[in-house]
Design a protein around this motif. Structure first.
Motif, short mmCIF file in Angstrom:
data_model
loop_
_atom_site.label_atom_id
_atom_site.label_comp_id
_atom_site.label_asym_id
_atom_site.label_seq_id
_atom_site.Cartn_x
_atom_site.Cartn_y
_atom_site.Cartn_z
N VAL A 176 11.16 -2.21 -16.93
CA VAL A 176 11.47 -0.77 -16.59
C VAL A 176 12.28 -0.49 -15.35
CG1 VAL A 176 10.15 1.23 -16.14
CG2 VAL A 176 9.13 -0.54 -17.75
N GLU A 235 14.68 5.18 -11.37
CA GLU A 235 15.87 5.84 -11.13
C GLU A 235 17.10 5.32 -10.36
OE1 GLU A 235 15.59 8.84 -12.99
OE2 GLU A 235 17.68 9.14 -12.42
N ASP A 266 7.27 4.54 -12.54
CA ASP A 266 7.98 5.17 -13.98
C ASP A 266 9.53 4.95 -14.03
OD1 ASP A 266 6.18 6.56 -15.26
OD2 ASP A 266 6.78 8.39 -14.23
N GLY A 267 10.26 5.09 -14.83
CA GLY A 267 11.69 4.66 -14.96
C GLY A 267 12.08 4.67 -16.53
N ARG A 268 13.24 3.97 -16.69
CA ARG A 268 13.75 3.93 -18.00
C ARG A 268 13.84 2.50 -18.27
NH1 ARG A 268 15.68 8.47 -20.18
NH2 ARG A 268 15.64 10.01 -18.72
N ALA A 290 12.78 6.64 -21.64
CA ALA A 290 11.94 6.64 -20.61
C ALA A 290 10.63 6.08 -21.13
CB ALA A 290 11.65 8.14 -20.16
#
Ligand code: ANZ
Ligand code: ZN
Length: 851
Positions: free
Chosen positions: A360, A363, A380-382, A393
């Motif tokens: 993960v 940004e 969070d992230g991609r 995501a």
């Protein structure tokens, strides 16, 4: 003027209340009902200030609701089983029953001296066979309905109290009562299946809109719902799988190992073949199991040598470790480790040289730019390095991977809860005997209902540690109710939290033959207002919610939520003091001269923080002494007056004295008033302006005190009573008709004070010429015409800009408003030298001058 003699008046009114049975619960068919309850006390010996505060608040509500026309149920009892009685038996050679009943007598007397409006006819103690026989019947109902089961499992063992504890009763790894670090033991115990209700207990929280948010959050966290997946990892070269629970299936391509709990069956198997594995497992067990301990302990593992294959890649294998940070009791007792995104896994991977692959990316980062050193990335992230999930995501990746897992039959969606079943067996004497008999042939056989109660034996000894029931020479030897062969009574007793999980239902109606009077429960439940300490947020308050649901499942009640309104009151604190030797000093050891403190023999004193009154810090104030000196009303008043009820209250000498002076002042105002018209004479014409102003104060007080009590803002209600007292004090009746307004004000003062200061209020009410006691008198209604503010604030603008606000009579017309605006100095200044072109007036709101 006669000084108010609190002692005599309080004795007198308490006698009258007892004689007339004033607080008996009424069941008038045409009145609404109100059930107010404070958490019942443990009979530890004497009441403390916390009790005074708690029970005073409940009493204010009870008396107020009664005055508002409700049938009120306000009972009291004793949470009377538990360890302290056994400790007293060990230390002082007094029988737990004798110690407990003696304490109950003392504390009942103390509570009565507070003048609480309690229906004493409903009093019971949970240690009485008349109560616990019914608890045994309920236990049998639970058995019949599959709500209780016997399981062998690891449990929390309190080495000081020599008993098992439920998870809720282990706080930061220590026993809630003894404070001793708990140990793990594998034992066969009775469990109430609270986990069956996990989802319902959680959903129910959303309906409890009259509960403090913090308590709901604590329960939500304790239940700990988590949504994730069960993933099957096949053990290479076999058809067996290791079942793993994860809330982050999206990180599956970052997996670098699997880990299982020390008690996992596969670990147990490994132990049989490998002495090192067995030794590692033993070492794990010696450490505690609390979350705090697991979180802080060094991560340790043992490589089993087994390999599992990755669910999405048959050529990818991962090592399997036994690890000390994996709990058997949660999920499946096995995990896959993803070091890049979980700190525990990262610590573990660094220690054992396992790969760390980020999957993960925050940004702006890519697999080339981003790496993880010693801090896992849990944001969070991609996704990256993740084949079919690359670029998604996190939430989308979760969905996608779950679909893929289900397609391959390599995993399923799964919800887990942190909540564990409630272990209720206690290896102690002073509790409700569990009504079961163990037979070698028939197993655990319920005691037939006709043979209840299973009474505690009286002849027990406490000279050695352990369970006196287990040691008793004859008590446990009985015949099996099923086959008649010699068998053994269950010697464990119920957790005392079971006793407090249904007492509020029993209060509704004390049926001698049944645990619950169904009709009475239907009439009175749920409790409209429950009041107690926040320390029970995930103990008593969660257990009681479960128990009510369980009883509903047994068909014994028809409700799920026992407490509609909950209020958690603050503590009573006091400054702490230390002498030159560093030892705690009691307030009684101290003399105060001006601002300086010294011991009685002149030694200097250091003042410490204000803390919860406790014996260990010696900063307690005994309610009995306070009542003897100032009277119960003063103590009650002070408990309510100084801080909002949910906050801590700092006890001070000057505070209690202020309350006492107020009581004296009320009495003086009432007893010195002369020339009052008789009670119930109609309002005369021709009241002077000041008499009308007094009437306004009176009716504003009615409105504000009513709202204060309704909203649990007792301190603001008290403040309003102070204001009314001041208004009466400064009222000089000028006109002949004005005595009427004074009488109205005094009667209102007394009426509004009754929930807080019931004795003084009754005494003053009689002094004012009434023969019907206040307790039988309705709450007053505020006259709306006297409550509205007579003035309004008007904004005055010049060219659209606010320049002043002015007070005007509510009914002022346009001309009056305009004139007042031009008279205002700030406006004059603003328009000086300008030509007035236009004046717009919106009566009651605004004057706009265009110049
Ligand atoms: C892989 C993973 C990757 C995880 C990642 C977390 C982060 P909650 O939210 O409390 O339910 N886990 C599962 N069972 C466990 C057990 N018996 N003992 C110790 N840890 C256990 O936590 C669920 C997460 O805690 C699971 O998700 C699992 O680690 C771990 F980047 O799986 B996870
Ligand atoms: Zn049998």
């Amino acid at each position: 003027m006669s000084r108010y003699n609190a002692k005599a008046a309080e004795r007198k009114w308490q006698d009258i209340w007892t004689e007339q049975d004033s607080f008996a619960t009424r069941e008038d068919a045409d009145k609404p009902r109100y059930y107010v309850l404070e958490m019942f006390p443990y009979p530890s010996g004497r009441i403390h200030m916390g009790h005074v505060r708690n029970y005073t608040m409940g009493d204010v509500v009870a008396r107020y609701k009664r005055a508002r026309g409700f049938n009120v149920l306000h009972p009291m009892g004793w949470d009377a089983f538990g360890m302290p009685a056994e400790n007293a038996a060990m230390e002082r050679k007094v029988h737990p029953a004798a110690w407990t009943w003696q304490n109950i007598d003392t504390m009942r007397g103390q509570l009565k001296s507070l003048g609480l409006a309690i229906d004493w006819a409903r009093e019971f103690a949970t240690c009485s066979p008349d109560y616990y026989r019914h608890e045994q019947a309920l236990f049998l109902s639970f058995l019949e309905n599959g709500l209780v089961e016997r399981k062998e499992s690891y449990v929390n063992w309190d080495p000081v109290d020599h008993t098992v504890l439920a998870n809720e009763q282990v706080i930061d790894g220590k026993g809630w009562r003894s404070g001793a670090p708990v140990e793990r033991r594998k034992l066969s115990q009775w469990f109430f299946k609270i986990t069956d209700f996990a989802e319902d207990l959680l959903a129910g929280l959303d309906t409890l809109d009259r509960w403090p948010e913090k308590v709901r959050i604590m329960q939500r966290n304790w239940i700990g719902r988590s949504e994730g997946a069960r993933v099957h990892f096949r053990i290479a070269g076999t058809n067996e799988t290791i079942e793993v629970y994860t809330t982050r299936p999206d990180t599956l391509f970052g997996a670098s190992f699997c880990a299982i709990a020390a008690d996992h069956p596969i670990a147990q198997q490994a132990a049989k073949q490998n002495a090192d594995a067995a030794a590692f497992i033993e070492a794990c067990k010696r450490n505690g199991t609390s979350e705090a301990e697991i979180e802080t302990a060094e991560k340790m593992g043992f490589d089993t040598g087994l390999k599992v294959t990755h669910p999405f890649d048959p050529d990818w294998t991962l090592p399997v470790y036994i690890a000390n940070f994996v709990l058997m009791e949660y999920g499946t007792g096995a995990i896959f480790g993803c070091p890049a995104h979980d700190q525990r896994d990262l610590d573990f991977a660094r220690k054992y040289g396992l790969p760390v692959t980020p999957v993960v990316f925050p940004e702006g980062e890519t697999p080339d730019s981003f790496s993880v050193a010693d801090k896992a990335y849990d944001g969070d992230g991609r996704l990256g390095n993740s084949r079919f999930m690359d670029g998604l995501a996190v939430p989308e990746a979760k969905k996608r991977v779950l679909d893929e897992l289900e397609k391959l039959e390599a995993g399923t969606r799964e919800v887990n809860y942190r909540l564990r079943d409630w272990g209720v067996s206690r290896q102690r004497y002073w509790g409700c005997p569990i009504p079961v008999i163990h037979c070698g042939d028939c197993g655990a056989v319920p005691v037939p209902r006709g043979q209840l109660p299973v009474l505690l034996p009286d002849d027990v000894t406490f000279d050695v540690p352990g369970n006196p029931l287990e040691r008793h020479p004859t008590w446990k030897h009985v015949d099996c109710p099923a086959c008649g062969k010699p068998a053994r009574r269950e010697t464990d007793t119920c957790d005392t939290f079971v006793d407090s999980s249904w007492y509020f239902l029993r209060f509704c109606g004390l049926d001698p033959d049944r645990p619950l009077d169904r009709e009475a429960v239907d009439r009175w439940m749920p409790v409209d207002q429950y009041i107690g300490g926040v320390e029970h947020a995930v103990l008593h308050l969660l257990y009681a919610r479960f128990f009510t649901r369980a009883l509903e499942k047994c068909g014994l009640v028809s409700l799920a939520e026992p407490f509609q309104g909950l209020f958690t009151q603050g503590m009573v604190n006091h400054e702490t003091y230390k002498g030159p030797d560093g030892k705690w000093l009691s307030p009684e050891d101290i003399v105060r001269t001006g601002d300086s403190l010294a011991t009685r023999d002149g030694q200097p004193v250091t003042i410490g923080r204000s803390e919860k009154m406790s014996k260990s810090k010696r900063n307690t104030v005994d309610p009995t002494d306070i009542i003897a000196t100032y009277g119960a009303d003063t103590a009650r008043w002070y408990m309510l007056s100084d801080s909002p009820p949910e906050r801590d209250l700092d006890w001070s000498e000057s505070g209690i004295e202020g309350a006492w002076r107020h009581a004296q002042r009320v009495w003086r105002l009432v007893s010195e008033a002369t020339g009052l018209p008789g009670a119930d004479t109609p309002v005369p014409g021709g009241l002077s302006e000041s008499a009308v102003a007094l009437r306004r104060s009176t009716h504003k007080a009615i409105k504000a005190v009513t709202e204060g009590i309704d909203n649990f803002r007792f301190n603001t209600a008290v403040a309003q009573i102070y204001e009314l007292t001041n208004a009466i004090n400064s009222f000089k009746a000028p006109g002949p008709a004005d005595g009427w307004a004074l009488r109205e004000a005094l009667e209102t003062l007394v009426r509004l004070s009754e929930p807080m200061m019931p004795h003084l209020a009754e005494e003053a009410w009689a002094e004012l010429g009434h023969t019907v006691p206040l307790f039988e008198t309705a709450w007053p209604e505020a006259n709306p015409a006297l409550v509205v503010d007579q003035t309004v604030k008007i904004a005055v603008q010049v060219n659209g800009k606010l320049r002043a606000t002015i007070d005007l009579p509510r009914d002022a017309g346009k001309a009056e408003a305009e004139a007042a605006a031009f008279a205002e100095p700030k406006i004059r200044e603003a328009i000086a030298g300008k030509e007035i072109r236009k004046v717009i007036v919106v009566p009651g709101r605004i004057v706009n001058i265009v110049a």
